[in-house]
Write an enzyme that holds these catalytic residues in place. Structure first.
Site, short mmCIF file in Angstrom:
data_model
loop_
_atom_site.label_atom_id
_atom_site.label_comp_id
_atom_site.label_asym_id
_atom_site.label_seq_id
_atom_site.Cartn_x
_atom_site.Cartn_y
_atom_site.Cartn_z
N SER A 155 0.81 -1.35 0.05
CA SER A 155 -0.12 -0.02 -0.07
C SER A 155 0.91 1.39 0.21
CB SER A 155 -0.77 -0.09 1.14
OG SER A 155 -1.35 1.28 1.57
N LYS A 166 0.63 -3.51 4.84
CA LYS A 166 -0.10 -4.35 3.87
C LYS A 166 0.55 -5.21 2.74
CE LYS A 166 -4.08 -3.71 3.44
NZ LYS A 166 -5.12 -2.37 3.14
#
Ligand code: ARG
Length: 474
Positions: free
Chosen positions: A275, A281
């Site tokens: 991300s 992420k």
């Protein structure tokens, strides 16, 4: 440049010309266009409709046009469509002989032939990609016969299966997709050339010879149908839609199962992205894009059906739109199949987490009921109720069934007095014994499911063998 003869007094409007042109899209058909023209020229020569020497010159020059396009020497531009481009270029190269090529032929039967040749090849290529995917799934399944995992209905944990069993469910779907493309290829393999514009021709052509040269099984039986049929496009797009549908369901599960709350499997880093803001992420973008692109292919199917549904026989220019729809769906399907197969080979199933997941959700409840049916001749519905009460009791204590004591197994946990009396009478014949624990062990549950198509190692091995055999014969 558009096709305009003596009876036109004016040139075409510039915008109209641009709007009418399909070259930017159908130039992808140049190989098929040339192949069909060579076959047509050979047939015209053989039947004495044009001089044999001209037929030979046409064929030779068409071949050199093809290699010049392939080598980037000849740019495909400045024509209404690929058919006009090739014909004009041929005329530029060999003059009058080239002008004989369009005898006993129309662009209507020509374009249908080119497109069928193209879609036929595409059926072959997609079959190869499906084979590769099925192979990858089978290999992964063979590494995971003993990877026990929860199976779901309603996305609620239901009964245990193995990762091998799970993967092979998709392999079966892709096998059916493969057979659909095979069928599509078989059904489309009928030659339209010789249908003329719509009503055949007066020249003594030999359609069977052209069919033979181009590898078609037979010639079309009706000239109106020959030039108007686009079933092969909708059939291909339906097959493509079904394949995408399967890939999309699979992707959805990969996304779900690789999420941190599930943690059932992971996809290699090479197929995930991060991300831009959240450092922790790892996103399953590839699977998400596969799911997302599915709509494009469904859209293609809807577009082609809508395009054709109101067209009077025979050819209408609307049909020119068919290729852009097809190519977009084909490109999507091919790129998706390639990247998905790459991704799937990197999947790791997390065995420890999966067996842990099998420990909650009472995946073994059905087998506890089956134990009473098999060992105590208790009717299944009664056994189902007894185990239902047991599950409620275990769940109130927040423990799995296999942590209940034998006394707890043999006590009545329901609320109804009448049922309690029935239970006591059943109990006199004995209910649960020590062997219940091994009967409801997750691994034993799976491997006792020996019926064809079941999840036991033996049954999955048999299914894989069967699938491999079917693949050899399709
Ligand atoms: N570019 C046209 C197509 O793809 C070729 C056929 C044109 N035929 C015609 N009668 N205008 O459909």
């Amino acid at each position: 440049m558009s096709y305009r003869t003596g009876h036109f007094e004016k040139g075409i409007d510039t915008l109209a010309e641009e709007f009418n042109s399909s070259l930017s899209v159908d130039k992808r058909l140049y190989r098929e266009d040339i192949e069909a023209s060579i076959a047509h020229a050979k047939m015209l020569g053989k039947c004495g409709i044009i001089p044999e020497a001209d037929a030979e010159r046409i064929a030779a020059s068409l071949n050199s046009i093809k290699s010049d396009i392939e080598n980037g020497i000849l740019a495909v531009e400045n024509a209404e469509d690929i058919h006009m481009f090739v014909e004009v270029e041929l005329t530029r190269r060999i003059g009058d002989a080239a002008k004989r090529l369009h005898t006993a032929r129309s662009r209507n039967d020509h374009v249908a032939t080119d497109f069928k040749l193209y879609v036929r090849n595409s059926c072959e290529s997609v079959s190869d990609l499906l084979y590769a995917l099925i192979d990858a799934l089978t290999d992964l399944a063979e590494e995971n016969f003993d990877t026990y995992m929860p199976g779901f209905t309603h996305l609620q944990k239901a009964q245990p299966i193995t990762a091998a069993h799970y993967l092979m469910a998709y392999a079966e779907m892709f096998y059916r997709d493969l057979t659909r493309f095979r069928d599509c290829k078989k059904r489309l393999n009928v030659l339209p050339l010789g249908s003329g514009a719509l009503a055949g021709t007066t020249y003594p052509i030999d359609r069977k010879y052209v069919a033979e040269l181009l590898g078609f099984d037979r010639v079309s039986n009706n000239s109106l149908d020959g030039v108007s049929d686009r079933d092969f496009v909708s059939e291909y797009l339906y097959s493509a839609s079904n394949t995408m549908l399967h890939l999309s369901r699979f992707s959805e599960e990969i996304i779900l199962f690789s999420s941190s709350d599930y943690g059932y499997l992971s996809v290699d880093e090479a197929y995930s992205t991060g991300s831009s803001i959240m450092p922790q992420k790892r996103n399953p973008d590839i699977a998400e894009l596969v799911r997302g692109k599915t709509g494009r292919v469904f859209g293609g199917l809807t577009a082609i059906l809508t395009l054709i549904k109101g067209l009077p026989l025979a050819y209408n220019k609307d049909m020119q739109e068919d290729k852009e729809i097809f190519f977009d769906a084909e490109d999507t399907l091919f790129s998706v199949l390639k990247v998905f197969t790459g991704m799937i080979t990197t999947v790791t199933f997390h065995k420890a987490r999966l067996i842990e997941a099998c420990g909650s959700g009472y995946l073994n409840a059905t087998d506890a009921a089956d134990y009473l049916v098999a060992n105590r001749a208790i009717p299944f519905r009664t056994a189902y109720e007894i185990v239902g009460a047991l599950v409620a009791y275990a769940s109130s204590k927040k423990i799995p069934l296999d942590r209940l004591t034998l006394d707890e197994f043999n006590a009545y946990h329901g609320k109804s007095e009448a049922k309690k009396i029935e239970f006591e009478s059943l109990k006199s014949g004995g209910l649960f014994d020590k062997d219940i624990y091994s009967k409801i062990d997750i691994k034993n549950i799976v491997n006792a499911r020996l019926t064809d198509g079941g999840p036991s190692k033996a049954a999955v091995k048999k299914s894989i063998k069967d699938l491999k055999k079917r693949l050899l014969n399709c």
